[in-house]
Each structure stands twice: as structure tokens, then as C-alpha cells.
Design an enzyme around this catalytic site. Structure first.
Site, mmCIF file in Angstrom:
data_model
loop_
_atom_site.group_PDB
_atom_site.id
_atom_site.type_symbol
_atom_site.label_atom_id
_atom_site.label_comp_id
_atom_site.label_asym_id
_atom_site.label_seq_id
_atom_site.Cartn_x
_atom_site.Cartn_y
_atom_site.Cartn_z
ATOM 1 N N PHE A 109 0.617 -1.307 0.008
ATOM 2 C CA PHE A 109 0.018 0.156 0.154
ATOM 3 C C PHE A 109 0.903 0.988 0.100
ATOM 4 C CE2 PHE A 109 -2.330 3.322 2.634
ATOM 5 C CZ PHE A 109 -3.290 3.623 1.530
ATOM 6 N N GLN A 110 0.439 2.267 -0.857
ATOM 7 C CA GLN A 110 1.207 3.348 -1.132
ATOM 8 C C GLN A 110 2.761 3.090 -1.244
ATOM 9 O OE1 GLN A 110 0.192 6.275 2.007
ATOM 10 N NE2 GLN A 110 -1.535 7.065 0.701
#
Length: 553
Positions: A109-110
């Protein structure tokens, strides 16, 4: 001490007092360390705005601009700002947070490979994988950013590295294998140039942003006063030599003056100082200064012979080479040449026709120049207004004409003006933008309002994308594809909604009072000036044509 605290200690050791940025999950350790560090953090409304603000701070002060962002989209939102700084040689350090080391390479994530993404647009970048490398990396990043030809350096730090504790010591010195900027070059080359100056009948000096970066404008002025050689400038060199000096002939290139373009085309010696001979300057390279002996003075050896053949190359810091050149150079017999170029300057000045019914965009810039007497910081966005600002704002001091030259980044102007104002709190900062560019980072008005920065933002509003329309008008048979907005936005009211003072100017008689009101206003003020939408930036050299073949002018 945690890794994040070590990074902040490194920033303080480098003298950093102000950083720009936008936090996020992976950056929370860094932001927690900043909380009571004494370093002021300016919270932009978008990472791109933060990058441009740090850029404007760096250009206007000569210090290293620092920008922080989180991982993934936070980091990728910096990319335009990094590329902008890279093209214009701006000393900056970008610090991005990365997902934890155990998550790298797993599409976490990210997560984004920001070092891979920015490799072509940074002077150097680092991915720190060991806490013991943090302080050394910060030291190296600042050294690389500010030495030699300046540029942006990025440090990417995984979140777990910033959370680790250890004993950190900031190094007093560094030794980077393979990185040895050349500050002092070959004096014999300067002797060779001095001999060429003595022999030349039609010499010209072409000055660029490298002179501003080197801070060698007083040495340059001494050289010109001694030799009497006429001066032309690139966009990035504006302000390095006073616009009202008799020997200054204006900007060179696509939207340069008739005198500058004719003089360089006909000269027999062209001395390029801190320039990179950009295609917007040279036009058709084979016809650029065709009869001249060409000299290139620069600190970056990669620039020599990159775009234009060079007969004499003088490498090294201009603070080293220009004083030596002034000492060695003796003026030649150039009285007839001086008379010729000054006659061109007198006979063919920049001009536009006033119209009592509509506001001409050139008159807006000229009025700002008159009000500020050319001494304010002027930050521009990109487009027609940028070229009118280059032509009609008589910038008289270095570092005060700030614009995105190489990359031509729309959306640059407003946030860069914020950085310039924060770096120069006692000075007056004006920003000129078009209605296209201002919409790209208009959210940063909120940043200016939060800090009550007395920036005067002037939008030259021609209800569309003026430079695109100009090219469509001249080269695409007036087929205006997608260059006019389908709706009108009341920009003054938008500014008021953010908390700034908004002024709308629609009639010629309203212009000067509005600008004077803005000049006297203590907070952020935003003036939306509705101008004639049929005006072209002239003179203009068609792309790829010789620079003495100009439309208009």
C-alpha cells in the site's frame, strides 16, 4: 535518538530553518521528529505546491530548498517539481518516506519506486536501507545539491529505518568517489579569450542562469564596464545585468528582441556565460551566430558542445573565471559595433499598441514594472504572460526574476512566490500567472492566507490557453482545438473563498488603481485582470527557424 530524529538533526546541522511538505502514514516518524525541532514546516495543500514553494525559496535565497513527502502518491506528486528544479539547476533536497524495508518490492500500500522514477531527473538519489547510513546520506545530499552545477537530490527512507534507535553522529566531512566539481579551470583558456576579445570587431556576451547561480554578477558587471561589450540574456539570466543599462539589448531567442537576435546573428565573437544554448535560444543551430568564434564559460563540462559547437571552453566556477577575465581582457576597437547595436535598439524596441477599449496584457506587466521600479521579486507561471513578463518587466537585480525556464511548468508561479516570500519576508513579491496555469495549483492560496503572506498575485486572464491559441492562430490555420474554456470562473471570488483579498479588473481605467491597492495591501491579494484574448507574444521566431527570421517586432 531515532532515525527520524537523526535526519532532523542532520537538517539542523546543514542550517535548515524552513521546510515545505505534506505528511502521510509512512512519514509520521519524520513529522513527529519535526514537531518540536525548531524547524518551521510549511504545510502546502498539495505535494507539487510544496515542491515549487521550496524551489522558489531556493532560487530567491541561494540556499538549499528542502521538501518532504510521504511514500507512493505523496512522492510521485513531487515529480514535476523535481524535474522543474533539475532543468533549472536549483539546489534542493527532497526527502520521501518509503514503506518498510520488508514491504519494498511487494506492491505494498502506497509503495512507489521513487528512486527509480526520479533517476533521470535528479542530480543524485539515495534509498537508505541501514540506519547507520542516515546522517552520512543527509550530509552527502546537501553537498551534492549545492556544489558544482546545483540540482535536486532525493533521499528515500523506509519507515522502519526512521523508527530505529541508535547512536548517530553527523560527519564533519565527506569524500565522494567520482564526484569532484571543478572550481578552477585552465587559466590559459582565459588568456586565449582575452586575446580574442582584443581582436574582435563585433563581440557579444550572452549571459544565462549560471551567472545568477554562481552569484558572480558584480564580477560580470566589472567585466562589461571594462570592455564595453553589449549583453543579451537568456530567460534564466534576466536580472543578472540591469535592464536599463545602455549595453543591455534584451532577451535572446524565440521571443527575444530584434536587437538581441540580430546582434548575435552578426557578431564575430559570442561569449556564453552560464548558459546551455537551449533550443528556444538558438533556433536553427546551423544558423546560430554563424560567423562567430563561440566561447562557453560554465562549471558543467557536460554542457560544452552539447547544443552548439564551442571554439574556446572555459570550465570552472564563474566566481573564479570572471575576475581573471576582467584582469586580462582589454577592449578592442568596437566603437562602430556599439554604434550599430545601439541604433538597432533605438529603432526597433519592443512595442505594442494600446487600445482604450480593452486591457492589453503587456500594459499589465509594464504597470507592475513601473510600480515596483523593477526591484521586486517577480515570479511567473508559464505561458504568454511569462514571455510578456520577460519582455516588459525591467528586472534590475539578480535572483528576482523567478520562472520555470527549462521545463516550462504551468502551475509553478503561485507556490514558487510563496517560497520566495517566506525566504524574503521583508521584500515585495509579485506573481504573474495566466488563467490556465493558476488553476493548476490554485489551492495554494490557502497556504498564503494561512501565513498571511503579502503576495500580490496578478492573473492575466485571456479566457483560455493563450500560448496554445497563438500557435494555433499562426501555425494551425486558426483551428482552436481545446484551447478555450467552456465556462468562466470568477477567480477573484475563488481567492476570497480561500480568505485572500480578491479584485476583479475589467476596464482599462481600473488597472492602475487596482495594482496600487494591491501594492499597499498587507495580506495576500489576488487580482483577476480580464485582457484582450487576441494578443500575440511578438516578436516570435518560428520553431526551427534562424533567430533573425522573426514574426513581428
Amino acid at each position: 535518538m531515532t532515525g527520524a530524529q537523526a535526519v532532523v538533526a542532520g537538517l539542523k546541522a546543514e542550517g535548515v530553518e524552513l521546510v515545505f511538505g505534506y505528511p502521510g502514514g509512512a512519514a509520521l516518524n519524520l513529522y513527529d521528529a519535526l514537531y518540536d525541532s525548531g524547524i518551521t514546516h510549511i504545510l502546502a495543500r498539495h505535494e507539487q505546491g510544496a515542491a515549487h514553494a521550496a524551489d522558489g525559496y531556493a532560487r530567491s535565497t541561494g540556499k538549499v530548498g528542502v521538501c518532504l513527502a510521504t511514500s507512493g502518491p505523496g512522492a510521485t506528486n513531487l515529480v514535476t517539481g523535481i524535474a522543474t528544479a533539475n532543468m533549472d539547476s536549483v539546489p534542493m533536497v527532497f526527502i520521501t518516506s518509503q514503506v518498510g524495508t520488508s514491504l519494498i518490492g511487494k506492491d505494498s500500500f502506497q509503495e512507489a519506486d521513487i528512486t527509480g522514477i526520479t533517476t533521470p531527473i535528479t542530480k543524485h538519489n539515495f534509498l537508505v536501507k541501514r540506519p547507520q547510513d542516515l546522517m552520512k546520506t543527509v550530509k552527502e545530499a546537501f553537498y551534492i545539491a549545492r556544489t558544482g552545477r546545483p540540482g535536486p537530490v532525493l533521499i528515500d527512507i523506509p519507515k522502519d529505518i526512521t523508527g530505529m534507535e541508535g547512536d548517530f553522529t553527523y560527519p564533519e566531512s565527506i569524500n565522494l568517489r567520482g564526484y569532484h566539481p571543478l572550481f578552477e579551470g585552465d587559466p590559459s583558456k582565459i588568456e586565449e579569450l582575452a586575446a580574442a576579445i582584443k581582436k574582435a570587431k563585433k563581440p557579444m556576451v550572452f549571459v544565462g542562469g549560471g551567472l545568477r547561480i554562481a552569484g558572480a554578477w558584480s564580477e560580470f558587471a566589472s567585466f562589461i564596464e571594462k570592455t564595453g561589450i553589449p549583453v543579451v540574456s537568456s530567460l534564466m539570466g534576466l536580472g543578472c545585468f540591469p535592464a536599463d543599462h545602455e549595453l543591455y539589448l534584451g532577451m535572446l531567442g524565440m521571443h527575444g528582441t530584434y536587437t538581441a537576435n540580430q546582434s548575435v546573428t552578426q557578431c564575430d565573437l559570442l561569449i556564453g556565460i552560464g548558459v546551455r544554448f537551449d533550443d528556444r535560444v538558438t533556433g536553427l543551430v546551423s544558423k546560430f551566430a554563424p560567423e562567430a568564434l563561440i566561447v562557453h564559460m560554465d562549471i558543467d563540462p557536460a554542457e560544452i558542445n552539447k547544443n552548439v559547437r564551442t571554439d574556446i571552453k572555459i570550465l570552472g566556477d564563474l566566481k573564479w573565471s570572471l575576475p581573471l577575465l576582467s584582469q586580462m581582457a582589454e577592449p578592442g576597437d568596437i566603437a562602430a559595433w556599439q554604434k550599430q547595436v545601439l541604433a538597432w535598439k533605438q529603432e526597433r524596441p519592443l512595442r505594442f499598441e494600446e487600445n482604450g477599449d480593452v486591457i492589453k496584457p503587456q500594459s499589465v506587466v509594464k504597470a507592475i514594472s513601473d510600480i515596483t521600479e523593477g526591484s521586486a521579486f517577480l515570479v511567473t507561471d508559464v505561458g504568454q504572460h511569462q514571455m510578456w513578463a520577460a519582455q516588459y518587466y525591467n528586472s534590475k537585480k539578480p535572483r528576482r526574476f523567478i520562472t520555470s525556464g527549462g521545463l516550462g511548468t504551468m502551475g509553478y508561479g503561485l507556490p514558487a512566490a510563496i517560497g520566495a516570500q517566506l525566504g524574503n519576508p521583508d521584500e515585495t513579491v509579485w506573481a504573474i500567472a495566466g488563467d490556465g496555469g493558476i488553476m493548476m495549483n490554485i489551492q495554494e492560496i490557502a497556504t498564503a492566507v494561512e501565513h498571511q503572506l503579502p503576495i500580490k498575485v496578478v492573473v492575466i486572464n485571456n479566457q483560455g490557453l493563450g500560448m496554445v491559441r497563438q500557435w494555433q492562430r499562426i501555425f494551425y490555420d486558426q483551428r482552436y482545438s481545446c484551447s478555450r474554456y467552456g465556462t468562466e470562473t470568477d477567480l477573484a471570488k475563488v481567492a476570497e473563498a480561500f480568505g485572500a483579498k480578491g479584485i476583479k479588473v475589467q476596464e482599462p481605467g481600473e488597472l492602475i488603481p487596482a495594482l496600487q491597492e494591491a501594492n499597499n495591501y498587507c495580506g495576500p491579494v489576488f487580482i483577476d485582470v480580464l485582457v484582450c484574448d487576441q494578443e500575440n507574444v511578438l516578436p516570435m521566431v518560428p520553431a526551427g527557424a534562424p533567430i533573425d527570421q522573426m514574426i513581428g517586432g
